[in-house]
Design a protein around this motif. Sequence first.
Motif, PDB file in Angstrom:
ATOM      1  N   PRO A 165       0.828  -1.215   0.000  1.00 34.36           N
ATOM      2  CA  PRO A 165       0.000   0.000   0.000  1.00 34.36           C
ATOM      3  C   PRO A 165       0.859   1.261   0.000  1.00 34.36           C
ATOM      4  CG  PRO A 165      -0.041  -1.075   2.145  1.00 34.36           C
ATOM      5  CD  PRO A 165       0.630  -2.012   1.207  1.00 34.36           C
ATOM      6  N   ARG A 166       0.269   2.350  -0.475  1.00 34.12           N
ATOM      7  CA  ARG A 166       1.035   3.594  -0.607  1.00 34.12           C
ATOM      8  C   ARG A 166       1.466   4.130   0.751  1.00 34.12           C
ATOM      9  NH1 ARG A 166      -1.830   7.777  -4.557  1.00 34.12           N
ATOM     10  NH2 ARG A 166       0.139   8.817  -4.091  1.00 34.12           N
ATOM     11  N   GLN A 167       0.548   4.102   1.723  1.00 35.43           N
ATOM     12  CA  GLN A 167       0.881   4.581   3.062  1.00 35.43           C
ATOM     13  C   GLN A 167       1.668   3.495   3.776  1.00 35.43           C
ATOM     14  OE1 GLN A 167       0.350   7.664   3.869  1.00 35.43           O
ATOM     15  NE2 GLN A 167      -0.816   8.102   1.998  1.00 35.43           N
ATOM     16  N   LEU A 168       2.970   3.527   3.598  1.00 38.23           N
ATOM     17  CA  LEU A 168       3.832   2.458   4.104  1.00 38.23           C
ATOM     18  C   LEU A 168       4.909   3.043   5.001  1.00 38.23           C
ATOM     19  CD1 LEU A 168       4.475  -0.616   3.848  1.00 38.23           C
ATOM     20  CD2 LEU A 168       6.057   0.006   2.002  1.00 38.23           C
ATOM     21  N   SER A 169       5.080   2.426   6.152  1.00 39.19           N
ATOM     22  CA  SER A 169       6.158   2.802   7.060  1.00 39.19           C
ATOM     23  C   SER A 169       7.253   1.750   6.999  1.00 39.19           C
ATOM     24  CB  SER A 169       5.629   2.931   8.491  1.00 39.19           C
ATOM     25  OG  SER A 169       5.157   1.680   8.963  1.00 39.19           O
ATOM     26  N   ALA A 170       8.385   2.065   7.584  1.00 38.20           N
ATOM     27  CA  ALA A 170       9.497   1.107   7.579  1.00 38.20           C
ATOM     28  C   ALA A 170       9.135  -0.149   8.364  1.00 38.20           C
ATOM     29  CB  ALA A 170      10.741   1.779   8.164  1.00 38.20           C
ATOM     30  N   GLU A 171       8.380   0.009   9.461  1.00 31.71           N
ATOM     31  CA  GLU A 171       8.005  -1.150  10.270  1.00 31.71           C
ATOM     32  C   GLU A 171       7.055  -2.079   9.502  1.00 31.71           C
ATOM     33  OE1 GLU A 171       7.986   1.950  11.206  1.00 31.71           O
ATOM     34  OE2 GLU A 171       9.591   2.006  12.717  1.00 31.71           O
ATOM     35  N   LYS A 172       6.078  -1.497   8.786  1.00 32.18           N
ATOM     36  CA  LYS A 172       5.149  -2.326   8.010  1.00 32.18           C
ATOM     37  C   LYS A 172       5.877  -3.042   6.870  1.00 32.18           C
ATOM     38  CE  LYS A 172       1.013   0.436   8.963  1.00 32.18           C
ATOM     39  NZ  LYS A 172      -0.066   1.281   8.367  1.00 32.18           N
ATOM     40  N   ALA A 173       6.816  -2.334   6.235  1.00 27.39           N
ATOM     41  CA  ALA A 173       7.582  -2.972   5.162  1.00 27.39           C
ATOM     42  C   ALA A 173       8.423  -4.123   5.705  1.00 27.39           C
ATOM     43  CB  ALA A 173       8.472  -1.937   4.484  1.00 27.39           C
ATOM     44  N   PHE A 174       8.979  -3.953   6.887  1.00 24.58           N
ATOM     45  CA  PHE A 174       9.773  -5.041   7.495  1.00 24.58           C
ATOM     46  C   PHE A 174       8.901  -6.257   7.769  1.00 24.58           C
ATOM     47  CE2 PHE A 174      11.634  -7.291  11.090  1.00 24.58           C
ATOM     48  CZ  PHE A 174      12.936  -7.455  10.653  1.00 24.58           C
ATOM     49  N   ASP A 175       7.662  -6.023   8.245  1.00 26.32           N
ATOM     50  CA  ASP A 175       6.758  -7.148   8.514  1.00 26.32           C
ATOM     51  C   ASP A 175       6.374  -7.864   7.228  1.00 26.32           C
ATOM     52  OD1 ASP A 175       6.850  -6.534  11.192  1.00 26.32           O
ATOM     53  OD2 ASP A 175       5.025  -5.308  11.150  1.00 26.32           O
ATOM     54  N   LEU A 176       6.215  -7.108   6.125  1.00 27.07           N
ATOM     55  CA  LEU A 176       5.865  -7.732   4.851  1.00 27.07           C
ATOM     56  C   LEU A 176       6.996  -8.614   4.319  1.00 27.07           C
ATOM     57  CD1 LEU A 176       4.084  -4.778   2.981  1.00 27.07           C
ATOM     58  CD2 LEU A 176       3.013  -6.872   3.841  1.00 27.07           C
ATOM     59  N   LEU A 177       8.223  -8.174   4.511  1.00 28.94           N
ATOM     60  CA  LEU A 177       9.362  -8.895   3.939  1.00 28.94           C
ATOM     61  C   LEU A 177       9.906  -9.986   4.860  1.00 28.94           C
ATOM     62  CD1 LEU A 177      11.351  -5.889   2.415  1.00 28.94           C
ATOM     63  CD2 LEU A 177       9.937  -7.546   1.200  1.00 28.94           C
ATOM     64  N   ASN A 178       9.574  -9.889   6.132  1.00 27.00           N
ATOM     65  CA  ASN A 178      10.196 -10.802   7.091  1.00 27.00           C
ATOM     66  C   ASN A 178       9.798 -12.253   6.851  1.00 27.00           C
ATOM     67  OD1 ASN A 178      11.884 -11.294   9.267  1.00 27.00           O
ATOM     68  ND2 ASN A 178      10.218 -11.168  10.757  1.00 27.00           N
ATOM     69  N   GLY A 179       8.589 -12.453   6.307  1.00 25.41           N
ATOM     70  CA  GLY A 179       8.132 -13.824   6.109  1.00 25.41           C
ATOM     71  C   GLY A 179       8.438 -14.401   4.741  1.00 25.41           C
ATOM     72  N   LEU A 180       9.122 -13.651   3.886  1.00 27.97           N
ATOM     73  CA  LEU A 180       9.416 -14.122   2.547  1.00 27.97           C
ATOM     74  C   LEU A 180      10.620 -15.067   2.555  1.00 27.97           C
ATOM     75  CD1 LEU A 180       8.972 -10.902   0.356  1.00 27.97           C
ATOM     76  CD2 LEU A 180       7.332 -12.750   0.752  1.00 27.97           C
ATOM     77  N   LYS A 181      10.522 -16.139   1.751  1.00 29.05           N
ATOM     78  CA  LYS A 181      11.606 -17.110   1.604  1.00 29.05           C
ATOM     79  C   LYS A 181      11.885 -17.306   0.111  1.00 29.05           C
ATOM     80  CE  LYS A 181      11.721 -17.929   6.063  1.00 29.05           C
ATOM     81  NZ  LYS A 181      12.869 -17.517   6.903  1.00 29.05           N
ATOM     82  N   PRO A 182      12.572 -16.372  -0.536  1.00 27.64           N
ATOM     83  CA  PRO A 182      12.806 -16.498  -1.981  1.00 27.64           C
ATOM     84  C   PRO A 182      13.781 -17.626  -2.290  1.00 27.64           C
ATOM     85  CG  PRO A 182      14.009 -14.620  -1.112  1.00 27.64           C
ATOM     86  CD  PRO A 182      13.164 -15.143   0.021  1.00 27.64           C
TER      87      PRO A 182
END
Length: 383
Positions: A165-182
């Motif tokens: 989403p456009r309204q994104l903070s650093a903490e929310k971005a960290f939560d989005l990426l933390n669970g990714l396993k590329p």
Amino acid sequence: MTDQQVIIGMVPHKSSNTIAVLARDETMRARRRFVNSDDGFVEMLDAVTDYPDRVWAVEGANGVGRSVAQRLVAFGEVVVDVPAKLATRVRVYSTGHGTKTDNADAVAIARAAIHSKHLRRVLPDDATVAMKLLSDRRHELVGLRTQAMCRLHRLLRELIAGGAPRQLSAEKAFDLLNGLKPDDPANVMRLEIAFDHIEDVMRLDRKIDDYNHRIVADIKTCGTTLIRLYGVGPINAALILGEVGDVSRFPNRDHFASYTGTSPISASSGDHQRHRLNRAGNRRLNHALHIAAITQIRQDTPGRVLYRRKMSEGKTHKEALRCVKRRISDAVWRQLRTDRSDDRTQDTKWPRSPAKDTFLVAYRSPDTPRANGRPKRFKPAVV
């Protein structure tokens, strides 16, 4: 200006300073070029000792010429700031087909100073200059944060379906990426770079918060009444104080509105009286007034009353908003003049909104005509 006075036009550069000494009748007395160093500065002062009654006209005394202008002021010299546009006009309309050299520019600057009556005199740096430096640095940090966040959004769009989403903070971005396993190496590298951008955003957020606290503390210390205007908070007040500097250089509110770009430009011809949008002026000041106007029309303020009245008269949203910006520009000029006087009385006739923060004092309308800090009382017209 006396008959014995000379004007020293100066073209400042990073490595050199070129001067031209002109008498009041534009007679050339001297013209030389000096190295921009401590020894060159002393040599330049020695070269003009034969002209005790002298005024230095420096082009861009707020830009590239700030350093040499401040050094001259520190030595007790009289220095005025000549806008580059003014010197360009003189050079274009002089002989020589508008040739542009340092020698020609120095002469044009001196001539512009001779024939101009309202040039700004350069004063030693004061608290407003420090306020401008703080405001500029915060503006740079916000720009860097925006760049880092845009790069982060680009990577999130490639790592997550639909992006973030456009309204994104650093903490929310960290939560989005933390669970990714590329699995593939490209996404692994994207994820690593994305975490680097998150660290950059967090670091910039901390710096911006630090500068916000410093600006608020300085606004408290200086005691400006600008924050009494609804929509002008500490950040906007610091920006205005830093950009305006000495408000006495604006003789009236119309000159100030021209500087802020809130006064329309006349584009009339014959019997047709027209005005068009002013895209000149100080755009950072114009943006600060725009934020204040948007804030006022969203709340129950006289600014909203003015906005609705202009809309009912057939003006568009943007035209009505410009009318509110002009009123706020007049109020800012009035408050800056009030800050320079001992009388800081505010009127109590307009409705005041209670302040949520004890620092942000109550609001007064920019529509109230004032004189010497007090509301004007109009006398009935006598026919």
